[in-house]
Design an enzyme around this catalytic site. Structure first.
Site, short mmCIF file in Angstrom:
data_model
loop_
_atom_site.label_atom_id
_atom_site.label_comp_id
_atom_site.label_asym_id
_atom_site.label_seq_id
_atom_site.Cartn_x
_atom_site.Cartn_y
_atom_site.Cartn_z
N GLY A 40 0.83 -1.22 0.00
CA GLY A 40 0.00 0.00 0.00
C GLY A 40 0.86 1.25 0.00
O GLY A 40 0.56 2.23 0.68
N ALA A 47 2.90 2.64 -5.31
CA ALA A 47 2.59 1.66 -6.37
C ALA A 47 1.29 0.94 -6.07
O ALA A 47 0.45 0.75 -6.96
CB ALA A 47 3.74 0.66 -6.50
N SER A 102 0.91 -3.70 5.24
CA SER A 102 1.15 -3.74 6.67
C SER A 102 1.59 -2.36 7.16
O SER A 102 2.66 -1.88 6.79
CB SER A 102 2.24 -4.77 6.96
OG SER A 102 2.77 -4.54 8.23
N VAL A 154 9.44 8.07 0.04
CA VAL A 154 10.00 9.12 -0.83
C VAL A 154 9.33 8.99 -2.20
O VAL A 154 8.47 8.15 -2.38
CB VAL A 154 11.53 9.02 -0.97
CG1 VAL A 154 12.24 9.55 0.26
CG2 VAL A 154 11.95 7.59 -1.25
N ALA A 177 8.75 13.68 -7.02
CA ALA A 177 8.83 14.42 -8.29
C ALA A 177 8.36 13.51 -9.40
O ALA A 177 8.61 12.30 -9.38
CB ALA A 177 10.27 14.85 -8.55
N LYS A 201 6.07 21.59 -11.90
CA LYS A 201 7.45 21.29 -12.33
C LYS A 201 7.52 21.38 -13.86
O LYS A 201 6.80 20.65 -14.55
CB LYS A 201 7.81 19.88 -11.85
CG LYS A 201 9.08 19.32 -12.46
CD LYS A 201 9.38 17.92 -11.93
CE LYS A 201 10.61 17.35 -12.60
NZ LYS A 201 10.91 15.97 -12.18
N PRO A 247 14.09 20.68 -19.84
CA PRO A 247 12.69 21.13 -19.80
C PRO A 247 11.71 20.09 -20.31
O PRO A 247 12.07 19.20 -21.07
CB PRO A 247 12.72 22.31 -20.79
CG PRO A 247 13.73 21.90 -21.81
CD PRO A 247 14.76 21.04 -21.10
N LEU A 281 8.64 -0.63 -6.99
CA LEU A 281 10.00 -1.02 -6.60
C LEU A 281 10.21 -2.53 -6.60
O LEU A 281 11.33 -2.99 -6.73
CB LEU A 281 10.30 -0.46 -5.20
CG LEU A 281 10.21 1.08 -5.09
CD1 LEU A 281 10.38 1.52 -3.64
CD2 LEU A 281 11.25 1.75 -5.98
N ILE A 331 7.64 6.69 -10.80
CA ILE A 331 6.18 6.75 -10.80
C ILE A 331 5.64 6.56 -12.22
O ILE A 331 4.64 5.87 -12.43
CB ILE A 331 5.70 8.05 -10.13
CG1 ILE A 331 6.00 7.95 -8.62
CG2 ILE A 331 4.21 8.28 -10.37
CD1 ILE A 331 5.79 9.22 -7.83
P1 FAD Z 1 6.91 0.95 -0.94
O1 FAD Z 1 6.60 2.37 -0.75
O2 FAD Z 1 8.13 0.42 -0.24
O3 FAD Z 1 5.65 0.13 -0.44
C1 FAD Z 1 5.74 -1.24 -0.15
C2 FAD Z 1 4.45 -1.69 0.49
O4 FAD Z 1 4.49 -3.09 0.67
C3 FAD Z 1 4.17 -1.08 1.85
O5 FAD Z 1 2.82 -0.72 1.94
C4 FAD Z 1 4.48 -2.22 2.81
O6 FAD Z 1 3.71 -2.14 4.00
C5 FAD Z 1 4.05 -3.40 1.96
N1 FAD Z 1 4.65 -4.67 2.39
C6 FAD Z 1 5.95 -5.06 2.27
N2 FAD Z 1 6.12 -6.27 2.81
C7 FAD Z 1 4.91 -6.66 3.26
C8 FAD Z 1 4.42 -7.82 3.94
N3 FAD Z 1 5.22 -8.83 4.29
N4 FAD Z 1 3.12 -7.86 4.26
C9 FAD Z 1 2.27 -6.86 3.94
N5 FAD Z 1 2.67 -5.75 3.32
C10 FAD Z 1 3.97 -5.66 2.99
N6 FAD Z 1 9.98 8.06 -7.78
C11 FAD Z 1 9.60 9.08 -8.54
O7 FAD Z 1 8.78 8.90 -9.45
N7 FAD Z 1 10.08 10.33 -8.30
C12 FAD Z 1 11.01 10.58 -7.37
O8 FAD Z 1 11.38 11.73 -7.18
C13 FAD Z 1 11.50 9.50 -6.62
N8 FAD Z 1 12.46 9.67 -5.69
C14 FAD Z 1 12.94 8.57 -5.03
C15 FAD Z 1 14.05 8.70 -4.18
C16 FAD Z 1 14.59 7.58 -3.57
C17 FAD Z 1 15.80 7.72 -2.70
C18 FAD Z 1 13.99 6.31 -3.73
C19 FAD Z 1 14.53 5.10 -3.03
C20 FAD Z 1 12.89 6.17 -4.55
C21 FAD Z 1 12.39 7.29 -5.23
N9 FAD Z 1 11.34 7.16 -6.11
C22 FAD Z 1 10.93 8.23 -6.85
C23 FAD Z 1 10.65 5.88 -6.24
C24 FAD Z 1 9.34 5.93 -5.47
O9 FAD Z 1 9.56 6.24 -4.13
C25 FAD Z 1 8.66 4.57 -5.57
O10 FAD Z 1 8.57 4.19 -6.90
C26 FAD Z 1 7.27 4.64 -5.04
O11 FAD Z 1 7.25 5.15 -3.75
C27 FAD Z 1 6.65 3.28 -5.04
O12 FAD Z 1 7.13 2.49 -4.02
P2 FAD Z 1 6.39 1.11 -3.80
O13 FAD Z 1 4.95 1.39 -3.56
O14 FAD Z 1 6.75 0.20 -4.90
O15 FAD Z 1 7.08 0.53 -2.48
#
Ligand code: FAD
Length: 511
Positions: free
Chosen positions: A23, A26, A50, A58, A61, A89, A107, A344, A357
């Protein structure tokens, strides 16, 4: 068989339960998008995440494609900007990458106007060789808006390329996820807050059948969207899809994020400032500024990296630093069996061009286009995987260019980056550019010619010559035309309003 019976058989094979694991951005983008696109089908969508594990926290942008996502899930832009403390932006400013004290802008818009099918930059190169002093940026409306802290919406119709530009947004990622969560749940998505402990796979074809949670729950599904973040609970762990590691080209592997109070009105741009072993981002929001240092752990320690960041932030620090580790690259397959990795869990490219994103978004668009039934025809997954890999590789090449073209001579990290062996696809692009100022295009390119041009010109990496076709106009004719282009941009800027005034007006309109 009657048409009616055929219909019923088809429906019998359809997917009825989608489970989204995770949650974060993504997970909730997936839920909102799928709930909207599949709303006329009897499919139950459940998000399991969870709150004890939390999200990466994070990712603030974006690129202009995010506007298509807002439209797809029927969110109004004013509403998003107000609810997420968002800002506008027009691109990214790169500071100190081309040498100390130098900066340039990438740009979301075009440069100049082509003539007789010859790209503008060839005329600009010709004039430049003749002593013309105006940089490319003077021929780009998006850059001028950003530098002057102005806002202007892209027009519905343009007279010529001078008027072509777009914008993206910066937003508070947790507020954006919360907004999408409300929207998804209003559209019928179920949410379970529980930690998944175990993934059950079918003994025959190896597909995921169910997950069990720490509180004893069991959740079954037909199609699984893995949004579990870097852990890649389903795709990486349960399905054991290997990871393709790209650190040899993009060796930065850590980041520290540190939000600060906004020290004043900020320009409608992301800023990426080169540091000794990486770079620092500055993302202005209405209520705070997002700062972060992306670095290569081989060249700097975590504590040193934090010191560099703290020394280079404005305004009061608002939270404890968030330290993150990552490996640039992607899962060899993004879709395996009945599991599709989004976000991710499927791969990571450092945030230099804010592309994570948009990759979430394009993964979802691709999934809906290739939407399977419970038969999970492997040819659908194959197509999905081929396209996803190409999209990642194209972005990788664009990011590698940022490092490979650097002009920070005599610094260990930067010297290594400048002299590394490049991916063949990027070398091919560079060769065509350096020889004749030409762009090589590939299928699934996220970044188009003007983006590449902004980088080449920003780094002062100019071709050996302009196209001979640019000689069909004299220097005097071109000078006159170029004067008129700058004047036209100047006239358009008169219609813009200050970025801060636009945000204030938007906020009161959305209230
Ligand atoms: P997460 O945010 O890690 O979410 C994972 C989810 O899985 C959580 O809800 C967690 O609770 C759940 N989960 C994990 N294990 C379990 C389990 N065992 N049981 C139940 N639930 C579980 N993207 C951009 O487009 N622009 C940016 O400027 C940008 N800057 C970034 C800077 C950094 C340093 C990093 C590391 C990333 C950046 N990103 C950026 C990428 C962006 O943060 C991610 O693409 C975005 O937040 C999506 O993350 P996610 O939802 O895949 O993972």
């Amino acid at each position: 068989m009657t048409e009616h019976q055929h219909d019923d058989q088809d429906i019998g094979r359809n997917i009825r339960r989608i489970v989204i694991v995770g949650g974060g951005t993504a997970g909730w983008m997936s839920a909102a998008y799928l709930a909207r696109k599949l709303r006329h089908l009897p499919i139950a969508i459940t998000v399991v995440d969870s709150s004890a594990i939390g999200t990466v926290g994070v990712g603030e942008a974006t690129v202009p494609a995010i506007r298509d996502f807002f439209e797809a899930v029927e969110l109004g832009e004013p509403e998003v900007l107000a609810a997420t403390e968002g800002t506008i932006k027009y691109g990214i400013r790169f500071v100190d990458w081309a040498g100390a004290g130098k900066s340039f802008f990438h740009p979301f818009g075009l440069y100049g106007v082509p003539a007789r099918d010859v790209a503008f930059h060839h005329y600009w190169l010709k004039l430049r060789a003749a002593g013309h002093e105006h940089p490319l940026s003077h021929y780009c409306l998006a850059t001028q808006l950003a530098e002057r802290s102005l806002f202007l919406p892209p027009p519905d119709r343009v007279v010529n390329d001078l008027g072509v530009f777009n914008f993206a947004v910066h937003f508070d990622a947790s507020k954006f996820a919360a907004m999408l969560r409300r929207l998804s749940m209003a559209n019928g998505v179920a949410h379970i807050d529980a930690r998944i402990d175990h993934v059950e796979r079918d003994g025959g074809h190896g597909r995921v059948v169910a997950v069990t949670t720490a509180d004893g729950g069991r959740i079954e599904g037909d199609l699984w969207i893995d949004c579990s973040g870097f852990r890649s609970l389903l795709l990486g762990e349960a399905m054991a899809v290997p990871y393709r590691d790209w650190r040899r080209w993009l060796p930065c592997d850590r980041a520290i994020a540190l939000p600060c109070r906004a020290a004043g009105p900020h320009k409608p741009m992301t800023t990426a400032t080169a540091r000794a072993a990486g770079w620092q981002w500055l993302i202005p929001l209405q209520h705070r500024v997002g700062n972060g240092h992306v670095y290569c752990s081989e060249f700097i320690s975590d504590d040193e990296a934090e010191t560099v960041l703290r020394e280079n932030v404005e305004g009061e620090v608002l939270a404890e630093p968030n330290r993150l580790r990552f490996t640039t690259g992607h899962r060899e397959r993004f879709w395996e069996g009945n599991v599709v990795g989004i976000g991710l869990s499927s791969g990571f490219l450092e945030p230099l061009e804010s592309t994570s994103i948009v990759l979430i978004q394009s993964g979802l668009e691709r999934l809906v286009k290739l939407f399977p039934d419970r038969g999970m025809d492997p040819r659908l997954a194959k197509t999905y995987n081929q396209q996803s890999v190409l999209e990642f590789e194209r972005i990788r090449d664009f990011l590698v260019l940022h490092y490979a073209a650097n002009k920070r001579l005599g610094e260990r990290f930067w010297d290594a980056m400048r002299t590394m062996e490049l991916p063949g696809t990027l070398q091919g692009r560079l060769d065509a550019w350096r020889a004749g100022g030409e762009f090589v295009r590939h299928e699934w390119d996220t970044f188009q010619d003007p983006s590449w041009l902004s980088m080449y010109a920003g780094f002062g990496d100019l071709p050996a010559r302009h196209s001979p076709l640019a000689d069909q106009f004299s220097t005097a004719e071109l000078t006159d035309t170029f004067d008129r282009m700058r004047a036209a941009i100047g006239a358009t800027l008169q219609h813009a309003e200050p970025h801060a005034a636009f945000l204030a007006r938007n906020r009161s309109r959305a209230a």
